[in-house]
Design a protein around this motif. Structure first.
Motif, mmCIF file in Angstrom:
data_model
loop_
_atom_site.group_PDB
_atom_site.id
_atom_site.type_symbol
_atom_site.label_atom_id
_atom_site.label_comp_id
_atom_site.label_asym_id
_atom_site.label_seq_id
_atom_site.Cartn_x
_atom_site.Cartn_y
_atom_site.Cartn_z
ATOM 1 N N THR A 8 0.402 -8.943 -8.037
ATOM 2 C CA THR A 8 0.178 -8.552 -6.638
ATOM 3 C C THR A 8 -0.989 -9.323 -6.046
ATOM 4 O OG1 THR A 8 1.078 -6.338 -6.984
ATOM 5 C CG2 THR A 8 -0.390 -6.626 -5.102
ATOM 6 N N TYR A 9 -2.040 -9.470 -6.839
ATOM 7 C CA TYR A 9 -3.205 -10.226 -6.362
ATOM 8 C C TYR A 9 -2.836 -11.685 -6.134
ATOM 9 C CZ TYR A 9 -7.690 -12.543 -6.094
ATOM 10 O OH TYR A 9 -8.738 -13.323 -5.674
ATOM 11 N N ASP A 37 -10.063 -3.870 -2.967
ATOM 12 C CA ASP A 37 -10.213 -4.573 -1.689
ATOM 13 C C ASP A 37 -11.664 -4.919 -1.385
ATOM 14 O OD1 ASP A 37 -7.473 -4.380 -1.219
ATOM 15 O OD2 ASP A 37 -7.678 -2.402 -0.293
ATOM 16 N N GLU A 65 0.065 -13.058 -5.568
ATOM 17 C CA GLU A 65 0.978 -13.216 -4.434
ATOM 18 C C GLU A 65 0.239 -13.110 -3.111
ATOM 19 O OE1 GLU A 65 3.832 -10.187 -5.135
ATOM 20 O OE2 GLU A 65 4.705 -11.195 -6.906
ATOM 21 N N SER A 66 -0.810 -12.289 -3.085
ATOM 22 C CA SER A 66 -1.562 -12.072 -1.848
ATOM 23 C C SER A 66 -2.625 -13.135 -1.614
ATOM 24 C CB SER A 66 -2.222 -10.688 -1.883
ATOM 25 O OG SER A 66 -3.112 -10.512 -0.808
ATOM 26 N N GLU A 67 -3.320 -13.518 -2.689
ATOM 27 C CA GLU A 67 -4.494 -14.383 -2.541
ATOM 28 C C GLU A 67 -4.275 -15.816 -3.000
ATOM 29 O OE1 GLU A 67 -7.087 -13.306 -0.941
ATOM 30 O OE2 GLU A 67 -6.305 -11.266 -0.784
#
Length: 352
Positions: A261-262, A232, A264-266
């Motif tokens: 995960t990265y 983070d 999908e988030s960013e």
């Protein structure tokens, strides 16, 4: 270990070619052809750039800038002798007062010599830069890299020590030094630099820096710990190294989940998509890897098109789609004609 360790070691050397691509071009419309030429260089349109620089000569525009730009265009076309001549001409047009432009052109000139295999002349240029300004960290580092390639480890270490002493907290440069040494078979010597930095105390290091250093020291458990904390704090860079740490530990599935995960988030990121593709290649998911490489290629100004194009070709090979791979390799070599490994691979593809 980094998948492209040897390439990475030289990337810093060659990357200077495109540093500050439009330096000195902003003079309104006075040098409009030069500005157009530099824009073309940035777009990898080297023939178009050369046309603009020729027009600049006819229009009487700034000669130093146009010959500098011409040299960069020739570098892009892998015409290194012509590039060196252009840079030499640009240097000859100096008014005798040394300024940033002189250093800039000399770095380009050294790279042109290096790419021609004239390592001695490249060393002479870096030595001249250091003679004019003994605080030029890049010149020490780049000269040290060439000494490493020549097998002159003692001379290389002298230069690397000087580069480090000029900024002991530049951990990126420290890792670059490790990569250059490792690429030439001196991994232990490179790790000594990394271990010395850790032994000197880590209070000034970020978790990301500590994690990367542990990764290259092959201390993967501590690398994972630091990089998990850095997820983070340091964005996609930490995610890349965290994922590669899990790959090295043999947990490709978890590495894939880290990358996904990265994303999908960013949202889309070319470096993460590329590494995700490489990881999928290791698991045998060549179709998935191909999709990742192509998604990264569709990101404008991704900054890594050469690697992505090559990875796309390899994915097609693994899928046994040799015709597609061969067509793409033909196009690749027209854009990157000095990739000797790709030339050998093209011969192989033509036999399939």
């Amino acid at each position: 270990m980094d998948i492209n360790m040897k390439k990475r070691g030289y990337t810093v050397i060659l990357g200077l070619i495109f540093m500050a691509v439009c330096t000195g071009c902003g003079r309104g419309n006075k040098n409009e052809n030069i500005t157009a030429g530099m824009t073309a260089v940035e777009a990898l349109d080297y023939d178009g750039a050369l046309g603009s620089f020729e027009a600049a000569k006819e229009a009487g525009e700034d000669e130093r800038l146009l010959y500098r730009g011409e040299g960069m265009a020739y570098m892009g076309k892998t015409m290194y002798a012509e590039a060196a001549q252009a840079f030499e001409t640009a240097l000859s047009l100096s008014d005798g007062r040394i300024n940033g432009m002189d250093y800039d052109i000399n770095y380009y000139l050294a790279t042109a010599y290096y790419k021609q295999g004239e390592l001695g002349r490249a060393i002479d240029v870096y030595s001249a830069i250091i003679g004019l300004k003994d605080s030029e960290r890049d010149a020490y580092y780049l000269r040290g890299a060439i000494y490493t390639e020549q097998g002159s480890l003692d001379l290389a270490k002298e230069d690397f020590n000087k580069a480090i002493a000029l900024n002991k907290k530049d951990y990126d440069r420290l890792i670059d030094i490790y990569c250059v040494l490792a690429a030439e078979g001196y991994k232990e010597a490179g790790q000594e630099y990394l271990q010395a930095a850790m032994d000197a105390g880590t209070k000034d290091m970020t978790n990301y820096e500590k994690g990367r250093i542990c990764y290259y020291l092959e201390d993967y458990e501590n690398a994972r710990t630091y990089l998990e904390k850095a997820r983070d704090e340091s964005g996609y860079e930490a995610v890349l190294f965290l994922g590669k740490t899990y790959e090295t530990l043999g947990d490709n599935n978890y590495a894939i989940s880290v990358y996904n995960t990265y994303l999908e988030s960013e949202g889309p990121n070319p470096q993460v998509l590329n590494q995700l593709g490489l990881c999928k290649m290791q698991t045998g998911d060549y179709a998935g890897a191909l999709g990742n490489f192509q998604a990264a290629m569709n990101i404008e100004n991704n900054g890594m098109m050469q690697s992505l194009k090559m990875n796309e070709i390899i994915a097609y090979e693994r899928l046994e789609e040799y015709k597609n791979a061969s067509v793409l390799m033909d196009s690749y070599l027209k854009t990157y004609p000095d990739d000797e490994e790709a030339k050998r691979e093209y011969i192989f593809l033509q036999t399939r």
